[in-house]
Enzyme design. Structure first.
Site: not given
Ligand code: ACO
Length: 162
Positions: A74, A79, A86, A88, A119
């Protein structure tokens, strides 16, 4: 960029990295109670994979718990530090994590995704449809409302390395 698995093993180096990672989680997951983040990051059943820049600087990571008898893990927290999102790194981290966990005979990943992270998880191969039989995972992980349970199959023969 390096990827390191860090556990609460009492060494100064591990403690420092786990504190840095805990601070990133606390800032990036503001809805999570800070005490809960601290508890899991330092819990001996949990491990963290950290992304490290310039040999010492933790810029993000994944805190997770393996359930070896059930062959799943799990993901509790994930983060990347705000200024480096953003670019990669989140994708590279997930690929490294899959590569690592595959060697530990883990077949599935589960996570409660924050709505705004669904997303991201979809792009990493996670689905809202849970293929594992309920008796394999129910009761092992806690229900958590405010998140969407998502699952990822870790294929034993795919090369996730990057
Ligand atoms: N929603 C939709 N798509 C996203 C999101 C998002 N929130 N974040 C990233 N993506 C997309 C990117 O646009 C990119 O798409 P592309 O491949 O088509 O270009 C793809 O996902 C991967 O992007 P990366 O640059 O690899 O992702 P990043 O390094 O930013 O890491 C992460 C993603 C970990 C979600 C980061 O943005 C973050 O720390 N966010 C804040 C904390 C967070 O939401 N963590 C997850 C909470 S759920 C949990 O912890 C179990």
């Amino acid at each position: 960029i390096d990827f390191k698995i860090i556990t609460n093993n009492g060494t100064h180096e591990s403690m420092k990295m786990l504190i840095d990672l805990k601070n990133i989680f606390a800032r990036q997951l503001p809805k999570m109670p800070k005490e809960y983040i601290v508890r899991l990051v330092f819990d001996r059943n949990h491990e963290s994979m950290c992304i490290i820049k310039d040999n010492t600087k933790v810029i993000g990571g994944i805190c997770y718990r393996k359930y070896p008898t059930q062959r799943f893990a799990e993901i509790a927290f994930l983060a990347i530090t705000a200024t480096l999102q953003v670019k990669g790194y989140g994708t590279r981290l997930m690929n490294k994590f899959k590569e690592h966990i595959q060697k530990q005979d883990v077949e599935y990943l589960l996570t409660y995704a924050d709505n705004y992270a669904i997303g991201y998880f979809r792009k990493q191969g996670f689905y809202q449809e849970i293929k594992m039989q309920p008796d394999r995972w129910k009761g092992f992980i806690k229900d958590y409302d405010g998140g969407t349970l998502m699952e990822c199959y870790v294929h034993p023969f795919i090369d996730y390395g990057n």
